[in-house]
Design a protein around this motif. Sequence first.
Motif, PDB file in Angstrom:
ATOM      1  N   LYS A 129       0.894  -1.128   0.062  1.00 51.01           N
ATOM      2  CA  LYS A 129       0.002   0.023  -0.111  1.00 51.01           C
ATOM      3  C   LYS A 129       0.826   1.325   0.007  1.00 51.01           C
ATOM      4  CE  LYS A 129      -2.465  -0.854   3.708  1.00 51.01           C
ATOM      5  NZ  LYS A 129      -1.475   0.022   4.186  1.00 51.01           N
ATOM      6  N   THR A 130       1.779   1.264   0.965  1.00 54.50           N
ATOM      7  CA  THR A 130       2.696   2.605   0.814  1.00 54.50           C
ATOM      8  C   THR A 130       3.581   2.856  -0.105  1.00 54.50           C
ATOM      9  OG1 THR A 130       2.689   2.213   3.277  1.00 54.50           O
ATOM     10  CG2 THR A 130       4.657   3.597   2.537  1.00 54.50           C
ATOM     11  N   THR A 131       3.958   1.689  -0.747  1.00 54.34           N
ATOM     12  CA  THR A 131       4.963   1.809  -2.212  1.00 54.34           C
ATOM     13  C   THR A 131       3.822   2.399  -3.129  1.00 54.34           C
ATOM     14  OG1 THR A 131       6.317   0.121  -1.476  1.00 54.34           O
ATOM     15  CG2 THR A 131       6.102   0.674  -3.928  1.00 54.34           C
ATOM     16  N   ILE A 132       2.726   1.930  -3.449  1.00 55.55           N
ATOM     17  CA  ILE A 132       1.766   2.289  -4.272  1.00 55.55           C
ATOM     18  C   ILE A 132       1.439   3.868  -4.241  1.00 55.55           C
ATOM     19  CG2 ILE A 132      -0.420   2.123  -5.323  1.00 55.55           C
ATOM     20  CD1 ILE A 132       1.626   0.099  -6.308  1.00 55.55           C
ATOM     21  N   SER A 133       0.993   3.993  -2.807  1.00 54.95           N
ATOM     22  CA  SER A 133       0.635   5.435  -2.371  1.00 54.95           C
ATOM     23  C   SER A 133       1.638   6.628  -2.920  1.00 54.95           C
ATOM     24  CB  SER A 133       0.379   5.654  -0.956  1.00 54.95           C
ATOM     25  OG  SER A 133      -0.610   4.668  -0.471  1.00 54.95           O
ATOM     26  N   ALA A 148       6.624   8.538   4.950  1.00 51.54           N
ATOM     27  CA  ALA A 148       7.635   9.526   4.543  1.00 51.54           C
ATOM     28  C   ALA A 148       9.246   8.822   4.041  1.00 51.54           C
ATOM     29  CB  ALA A 148       8.200  10.020   6.103  1.00 51.54           C
ATOM     30  N   GLN A 149       9.282   7.612   4.420  1.00 49.21           N
ATOM     31  CA  GLN A 149      10.716   7.131   3.712  1.00 49.21           C
ATOM     32  C   GLN A 149      10.343   6.782   2.406  1.00 49.21           C
ATOM     33  OE1 GLN A 149       9.414   6.473   6.970  1.00 49.21           O
ATOM     34  NE2 GLN A 149      10.651   5.028   8.003  1.00 49.21           N
ATOM     35  N   SER A 150       9.184   6.280   1.981  1.00 51.80           N
ATOM     36  CA  SER A 150       8.800   5.866   0.582  1.00 51.80           C
ATOM     37  C   SER A 150       8.789   7.248  -0.272  1.00 51.80           C
ATOM     38  CB  SER A 150       7.554   5.308   0.588  1.00 51.80           C
ATOM     39  OG  SER A 150       7.612   3.916   1.441  1.00 51.80           O
ATOM     40  N   LEU A 151       8.545   8.227   0.298  1.00 53.26           N
ATOM     41  CA  LEU A 151       8.373   9.194  -0.459  1.00 53.26           C
ATOM     42  C   LEU A 151       9.716  10.179  -0.570  1.00 53.26           C
ATOM     43  CD1 LEU A 151       5.191  11.294   1.125  1.00 53.26           C
ATOM     44  CD2 LEU A 151       5.542  10.268  -1.285  1.00 53.26           C
ATOM     45  N   VAL A 156      12.002  -1.566  -6.543  1.00 53.12           N
ATOM     46  CA  VAL A 156      11.434  -1.415  -5.362  1.00 53.12           C
ATOM     47  C   VAL A 156      12.472  -1.664  -4.191  1.00 53.12           C
ATOM     48  CG1 VAL A 156       9.448  -1.566  -3.798  1.00 53.12           C
ATOM     49  CG2 VAL A 156       9.073  -1.306  -6.305  1.00 53.12           C
ATOM     50  N   ILE A 157      12.897  -2.899  -4.296  1.00 57.45           N
ATOM     51  CA  ILE A 157      13.732  -3.451  -3.130  1.00 57.45           C
ATOM     52  C   ILE A 157      15.253  -2.837  -3.143  1.00 57.45           C
ATOM     53  CG2 ILE A 157      14.862  -5.529  -2.372  1.00 57.45           C
ATOM     54  CD1 ILE A 157      12.604  -7.158  -3.513  1.00 57.45           C
ATOM     55  N   ASN A 158      15.569  -2.523  -4.070  1.00 54.38           N
ATOM     56  CA  ASN A 158      16.802  -1.818  -4.469  1.00 54.38           C
ATOM     57  C   ASN A 158      16.946  -0.499  -3.822  1.00 54.38           C
ATOM     58  OD1 ASN A 158      17.738  -4.143  -5.807  1.00 54.38           O
ATOM     59  ND2 ASN A 158      17.434  -3.373  -7.914  1.00 54.38           N
ATOM     60  N   VAL A 159      15.848   0.081  -4.048  1.00 55.36           N
ATOM     61  CA  VAL A 159      15.740   1.560  -3.625  1.00 55.36           C
ATOM     62  C   VAL A 159      15.625   1.626  -2.322  1.00 55.36           C
ATOM     63  CG1 VAL A 159      15.339   2.823  -5.874  1.00 55.36           C
ATOM     64  CG2 VAL A 159      13.563   2.052  -4.191  1.00 55.36           C
ATOM     65  N   GLY A 208      17.970   3.160   1.311  1.00 56.21           N
ATOM     66  CA  GLY A 208      17.308   4.271   2.177  1.00 56.21           C
ATOM     67  C   GLY A 208      16.789   5.376   1.242  1.00 56.21           C
ATOM     68  N   LYS A 209      16.503   5.062  -0.024  1.00 58.26           N
ATOM     69  CA  LYS A 209      15.907   6.169  -0.720  1.00 58.26           C
ATOM     70  C   LYS A 209      14.370   6.070  -1.088  1.00 58.26           C
ATOM     71  CE  LYS A 209      20.186   6.758  -3.494  1.00 58.26           C
ATOM     72  NZ  LYS A 209      20.661   6.754  -5.177  1.00 58.26           N
ATOM     73  N   GLY A 210      13.874   6.981  -1.699  1.00 61.24           N
ATOM     74  CA  GLY A 210      12.443   6.926  -1.897  1.00 61.24           C
ATOM     75  C   GLY A 210      12.173   6.386  -3.212  1.00 61.24           C
ATOM     76  N   VAL A 211      10.774   6.280  -3.567  1.00 65.58           N
ATOM     77  CA  VAL A 211      10.439   5.532  -4.755  1.00 65.58           C
ATOM     78  C   VAL A 211      10.567   6.710  -5.825  1.00 65.58           C
ATOM     79  CG1 VAL A 211       8.595   4.355  -3.588  1.00 65.58           C
ATOM     80  CG2 VAL A 211       7.962   6.417  -4.455  1.00 65.58           C
ATOM     81  N   ASP A 212      10.814   7.724  -5.426  1.00 66.53           N
ATOM     82  CA  ASP A 212      11.182   8.797  -6.621  1.00 66.53           C
ATOM     83  C   ASP A 212      12.470   8.383  -7.193  1.00 66.53           C
ATOM     84  OD1 ASP A 212      12.237   9.514  -3.943  1.00 66.53           O
ATOM     85  OD2 ASP A 212      12.825  11.286  -4.737  1.00 66.53           O
ATOM     86  N   SER A 213      13.240   7.413  -6.758  1.00 65.68           N
ATOM     87  CA  SER A 213      14.518   7.216  -7.241  1.00 65.68           C
ATOM     88  C   SER A 213      14.117   5.822  -8.351  1.00 65.68           C
ATOM     89  CB  SER A 213      15.499   6.779  -6.240  1.00 65.68           C
ATOM     90  OG  SER A 213      15.595   7.883  -5.158  1.00 65.68           O
ATOM     91  N   ILE A 214      13.020   5.385  -8.271  1.00 64.58           N
ATOM     92  CA  ILE A 214      12.959   4.315  -9.304  1.00 64.58           C
ATOM     93  C   ILE A 214      12.847   4.558 -10.866  1.00 64.58           C
ATOM     94  CG2 ILE A 214      11.108   2.697  -9.836  1.00 64.58           C
ATOM     95  CD1 ILE A 214      10.044   2.478  -7.068  1.00 64.58           C
TER      96      ILE A 214
END
Length: 268
Positions: free
Chosen positions: A13-17, A43-46, A228-231, A235-241
């Motif tokens: 959920k958090t990754t998708i959000s 917060a971390q995911s963002l 997703v696992i790599n970022v 310690g990076k957010g999903v904006d690094s995907i």
Amino acid sequence: MKILVAGKGGVGKTTISALLAHILADKGYNILALDTDSVPNLAQSLGVPFEEALEIVPLSRNEKLAEERTGARPGEGWGVLFSLTPKVDDLAEQYGITIKPNLKLVVVGSIEQSKEGCLCPALALARAFLMHVLLSEKDIVIVDSEAGAEVFGRGLAEKFDVMICVAEPTLKSLLIARKLIEMGKQLNISNIFLVINKVRNSLKASQLYAKVFSDSTPYHLVNFDESVINVDNKGKGVDSIPKDSPIYEDVEALARRILNVKKRSKVL
């Protein structure tokens, strides 16, 4: 537009959000992301650095703010009178974390339980804030909800325009998703999407969907993606995907479907 992201624990959920929030912000929309989980990690995911994210105090645990706004300090004991309608219209501005100019995060925390086991001032403040946002905010609000069905008993779920129910491509996960979607329909959420996440075999996932869902609930497949696992491990957010990765492309397609709902609602 108000978007509720629901589902059982561990489905993503958090990754998708977070990815949806970034994609919609990049399309020019003003986004307010709200984390209402009892163990908040949006917060971390963002993209908020891990050390900084650990220092964030959710509104539902901010005792000093609760005392200031409600007139009572959490933990003062039973029978204490406090305001159930505290001033909250400035909290997003004061306590919101700016991720990018048009993307802001507020960590609300869980609004269901307290250390006293009752409706304490901090929870009253968090609930009032959440209701205010759902009634007044323009543009797009994305709520990363508590895992499970708790959100449907808060008197809040019917305030949403769109529900995204995230599930994994397993029978158990899809059966739970079906129950959550039924609850969303009972509350008259007009636009509901089932997102089947972490898909490794699209055909098998679609066949499993057909086995569990006999109605026409729209569904959307999001492929399993190692990035997703790599970022996350960095310690990076999903904006690094990477934008050409499977999950980014799949969630961007989901964003387009949601924006079509927004456009239709304007026409209506």
